[in-house]
Design an enzyme around this catalytic site. Structure first.
Site, PDB file in Angstrom:
ATOM      1  N   TYR A 439       0.964  -1.581  -0.032  1.00  0.00           N
ATOM      2  CA  TYR A 439       0.248   0.036   0.202  1.00  0.00           C
ATOM      3  C   TYR A 439       0.890   1.536   0.068  1.00  0.00           C
ATOM      4  O   TYR A 439       2.291   1.280   0.546  1.00  0.00           O
ATOM      5  CB  TYR A 439      -1.317  -0.277   1.839  1.00  0.00           C
ATOM      6  CG  TYR A 439      -0.530   0.039   2.497  1.00  0.00           C
ATOM      7  CD1 TYR A 439       0.625   0.162   3.052  1.00  0.00           C
ATOM      8  CD2 TYR A 439      -1.048  -0.093   3.445  1.00  0.00           C
ATOM      9  CE1 TYR A 439       1.480  -0.322   4.262  1.00  0.00           C
ATOM     10  CE2 TYR A 439      -1.445  -0.219   4.731  1.00  0.00           C
ATOM     11  CZ  TYR A 439      -0.012  -0.862   5.174  1.00  0.00           C
ATOM     12  OH  TYR A 439      -0.006  -0.535   6.756  1.00  0.00           O
ATOM     13  N   GLU A 440      -0.222   2.425  -0.375  1.00  0.00           N
ATOM     14  CA  GLU A 440       0.880   3.934  -1.067  1.00  0.00           C
ATOM     15  C   GLU A 440       1.741   3.597  -2.263  1.00  0.00           C
ATOM     16  O   GLU A 440       2.799   3.974  -1.551  1.00  0.00           O
ATOM     17  CB  GLU A 440       2.096   4.188   0.648  1.00  0.00           C
ATOM     18  CG  GLU A 440       0.772   4.189   1.967  1.00  0.00           C
ATOM     19  CD  GLU A 440      -0.723   5.373   1.591  1.00  0.00           C
ATOM     20  OE1 GLU A 440       0.024   5.690   0.767  1.00  0.00           O
ATOM     21  OE2 GLU A 440      -1.540   5.286   2.679  1.00  0.00           O
ATOM     22  N   GLY A 441       1.306   2.906  -2.836  1.00  0.00           N
ATOM     23  CA  GLY A 441       2.235   2.516  -3.653  1.00  0.00           C
ATOM     24  C   GLY A 441       3.340   1.703  -3.332  1.00  0.00           C
ATOM     25  O   GLY A 441       4.105   1.512  -3.093  1.00  0.00           O
TER      26      GLY A 441
END
Length: 596
Positions: A439-441
Site C-alpha cells: 500500500y501507498e504505492g
C-alpha cells in the site's frame, strides 16, 4: 507470547548523538525543546506502547474487526486503548499548535511512530491516517475548512482517511470514476465507490473525515482531471458537533492476510456532501502531501515490525536449547547450548540488528529534513531539505518495508517450527509486514518514481542532496586509520552507486524500459549505500566515545561490531545489484507474453 521493549538507548543515540537534537532548537517553534524533554516524551511513549498497545496486538489479530449492517467494531480493548491514547495527547503530539497540537518535530515523533508500529501496527493505522489527512487539509484547505475540521482531528475525537482506490483502478488513478457535482451553496455532491480504505469505518471516533478523489463535470481526462474533496461521515450541526448522517456508507470490510485489527473498508458515496480542497483539477498535488507523509510513515511501519521481530528472535535464541556449539560446549552444565551460539543463528540475528539499527538512523536523517523543510527560517536550508525528502521518500518506503519483511521472516526462521505456529506471535509479524510493501504505492512503483522522476528532477538536484554529503564524509575521513574498515567499503559501494546512476540515466533516455528493468535493483543499491553511510557515521561516533563512555562502553562496542558486520556481510550485495543493472532489460523482456 510477543515481547517488546522500546529501544530507548539506541533512539537517544540516533536523535542526540548522530543527528544532533540540539540543532532542532533553531527551528521555528522549537526553542524550548531540550534533550530532557525529548527523553521524557520517548519514555512516556515507551510506557504506553509496552503496557497498553502490545497486550492488544495478538488478541486484535486473532479477533479482527467485525462488520454488520454497515457498522464496524474494532477488537476488544481497542476503543479503550484509543481513548487512553487520545486523552494522553498522542494524537496531537506532532500537529500545529494553532489547531490544538503540541508541535513536536518529526525527528522526535517518527520514533514514537516506530514504537506504535512495533507494539501494534493495526492500532497505529487509525491515528496515522488521521495525521496524514490533517497534513493534506492543513496544506491545501481553505481557512474555513481548516478551522471547522482540524481541531477535532488533531484532538483525535474525529479521524481521517484518504480515499483513492476504486475497484477498477489502483496506481493508475487517471481511470477513477467517482463524480463531484457542484451545488448552489459551494458544496459538491459526491457519488462513487472506493475500496481498500484503511480506517474507513470504525467505532473509535465520533466522526470520520474522508479525503476523496473525484472528477468534476468539466474535468479533463486522466490524472490531470482529478480534484480532492472533504467528505465527512457526519455533517456538522450548528455547534460544530456531529449532526445528520452524510451519504457515506461502508458496504463491507476486507478479510486480510495481516493487520486484521485495522478495518480495511469498501466505502460508498451516494450524493454525499463534500467540499473542495485546493484548486479544481489539482487534487493529486494536494493528495500527494498526504501520500508522501504516509510513505515515510509506512517505511516506519517496516522498521517498527523489524524491531519487534528482532527482539523476539533474540529472546528465543537465548532460551532455546538445541545442540552444542561447533567450538565445543559453551554451557556444559546444561543438556544443550542455547541456539544463539550457532553461527547461522548469529547470521540471522546480526542481519536483523544491522538492518534495523541502520534504518532507524536513516529514518532520523530524513525526519530531520522534514523538520528543516517545514520549520527552518533559512530558505536555502528549506530547499535542500525538500530535495532530500523528495529523493529519500521512495527509498525509505520501499527499502524499510522490504527489510521489515525480511527481518520478520528471519525471526520465524530463528524460531524454526515454533515460529510457524501462532503461539509465539512471530508469524503475525510476517503477515502484518507484508502489506507495507504494497500500500501507498507498491515498492515497484517507488522504484519507478526514483528512476523516472527523482533522478531527473531539477536537473538532478535531489541526487546532489545525497551524493554531496556522502562524498564530503568519505573525503574527510579517508585517512583515518581507525575508520578504515568502514570508510573503505562505503567508498567502494558509493562509487558503484555513482556508476549505476550514470548508466541508468544514459540508457533510460534511450529506452525507458531499460530504466524500468533496473529500477528495483537500483533502489535497493541506493538504499544499501544510504545505510552504509549511516553505519560509517555511527562507527565514527562509537570510535570516539567507547574509551571514555564508562557504563556505556558496551553500547558503543556493539555499534562497532554491528557496523563491521554490515560493511563485510551486507553492503557487498551492491556488487551483485550493479551486475544485474548492467545486464539490461533483454532477459527480462525477451519472453513472449504467450509463453508465460
Amino acid at each position: 507470547m510477543q515481547v517488546y521493549k522500546a529501544p530507548l538507548r539506541d533512539m537517544r543515540f540516533v536523535l542526540h548523538e548522530l543527528h544532533g537534537s540540539a540543532e532542532l532548537t533553531a527551528l521555528e517553534g522549537q526553542g524550548e525543546l531540550s534533550a530532557d524533554l525529548i527523553d521524557d516524551v520517548l519514555e512516556q511513549a515507551a510506557n504506553f506502547t509496552e503496557t497498553v498497545l502490545l497486550p492488544l496486538n495478538a488478541s486484535g489479530d486473532l479477533e479482527g474487526c467485525h462488520y454488520e449492517n454497515g457498522v464496524v467494531r474494532t477488537p476488544q480493548g481497542f476503543r479503550q486503548a484509543y481513548d487512553a491514547f487520545r486523552e494522553a495527547g498522542w494524537n496531537a503530539a506532532a500537529s500545529d499548535p494553532a489547531y490544538g497540537g503540541q508541535g513536536l518535530p518529526a525527528s522526535v515523533y517518527k520514533l514514537v511512530e516506530e514504537m506504535i508500529c512495533s507494539s501494534n501496527l493495526s492500532f497505529g493505522l487509525y491515528p496515522g491516517l488521521t495525521h496524514g489527512a490533517y497534513l493534506a487539509l492543513r496544506s491545501h484547505g481553505s481557512q474555513e475548512l481548516k478551522d471547522a475540521w482540524l481541531p477535532k482531528m488533531v484532538e483525535g475525537r474525529w479521524s481521517g482517511t484518504m480515499c483513492l482506490t476504486e475497484p477498477h483502478c489502483g496506481t493508475d488513478l487517471g481511470l477513477l470514476r467517482t463524480r463531484a457535482i457542484p451545488q448552489g451553496d459551494g458544496s459538491y455532491s459526491i457519488t462513487g465507490s472506493k475500496i481498500f480504505i484503511s480506517a474507513g469505518e470504525h467505532d473509535l471516533t465520533e466522526n470520520i473525515v474522508h479525503l476523496v478523489l473525484a472528477r468534476l463535470p468539466d474535468a479533463p481526462k486522466g490524472i490531470k482531471g482529478i480534484s480532492l474533496f472533504l467528505v465527512p461521515k457526519f455533517l456538522q450541526d450548528a455547534d460544530g458537533n456531529p449532526g445528520p448522517r452524510n451519504g457515506v456508507s461502508c458496504s463491507g470490510i476486507e478479510h486480510k492476510m495481516g493487520i486484521k485489527a485495522s478495518a480495511t473498508c469498501q466505502i460508498n458515496f451516494d450524493a454525499a456532501k463534500g467540499w473542495l480542497i485546493g484548486e479544481p483539477h489539482k487534487g493529486m498535488r494536494a493528495m500527494f502531501t498526504m501520500m508522501n507523509s504516509e510513505r515515510v510513515s509506512v517505511g516506519t511501519q517496516g522498521l517498527g515490525v523489524a524491531e519487534a521481530a528482532y527482539q523476539a528472535a533474540v529472546a528465543y535464541a537465548r532460551e532455546r536449547l538445541q545442540g552444542r556449539s561447533l567450538a565445543g560446549a559453551k554451557y556444559p552444565d546444561r543438556p544443550a547450548d542455547p541456539i544463539i551460539v550457532h553461527p547461522d543463528v548469529r547470521r540471522m540475528l546480526m542481519t536483523a540488528r544491522a538492518y534495523t539499527e541502520g534504518c532507524r538512523a536513516l529514518c532520523g536523517w530524513v525526519a530531520r529534513a522534514l523538520d528543516e523543510h517545514e520549520l527552518s527560517p533559512d530558505q536555502q536550508i528549506r530547499t535542500a531539505a525538500e530535495d532530500r525528502v523528495a529523493l529519500m521518500t521512495p527509498i525509505v518506503k520501499a527499502l524499510f518495508t522490504d527489510l521489515g519483511f525480511e527481518v520478520a521472516n528471519l525471526a520465524v526462521q530463528t524460531y524454526g517450527g515454533h515460529g510457524y505456529i501462532r503461539e509465539h506471535g512471530v508469524e503475525q509479524y510476517v503477515r502484518d509486514a507484508r502489506i507495507a510493501q504494497i500500500y501507498e504505492g507498491t515498492n515497484g512503483v517507488q522504484a519507478l518514481d526514483l528512476v523516472g522522476r527523482k533522478m531527473s528532477s531539477n536537473f538532478g538536484r535531489p541526487l546532489r542532496s545525497f551524493f554531496h554529503p556522502v562524498l564530503a564524509f568519505i573525503d574527510a575521513n579517508l585517512e583515518d586509520e581507525a575508520l578504515a574498515d568502514f570508510i573503505g567499503p562505503l567508498a567502494k559501494s558509493f562509487g558503484t552507486l555513482q556508476q549505476a546512476t550514470a548508466h541508468i540515466a544514459a540508457n533510460g533516455l534511450r529506452d525507458p524500459e531499460e530504466a524500468g528493468a533496473a529500477a528495483t535493483d537500483y533502489l535497493r543499491l541506493f538504499g544499501l549505500v544510504a545505510l552504509g553511510y549511516m553505519w560509517a557515521r555511527m562507527a565514527k561516533i562509537a570510535v570516539g566515545k567507547r574509551e571514555t563512555a564508562g557504563a556505556d562502553a558496551a553500547f558503543y562496542e556493539a555499534k562497532l561490531v554491528t557496523a563491521r558486520f554490515y560493511m563485510e556481510r551486507l553492503l557487498p550485495q551492491t556488487g551483485a545489484l550493479w551486475s544485474a543493472i548492467r545486464s539490461g532489460k533483454a532477459s527480462t523482456m525477451a519472453l513472449g507474453e504467450d509463453r508465460f
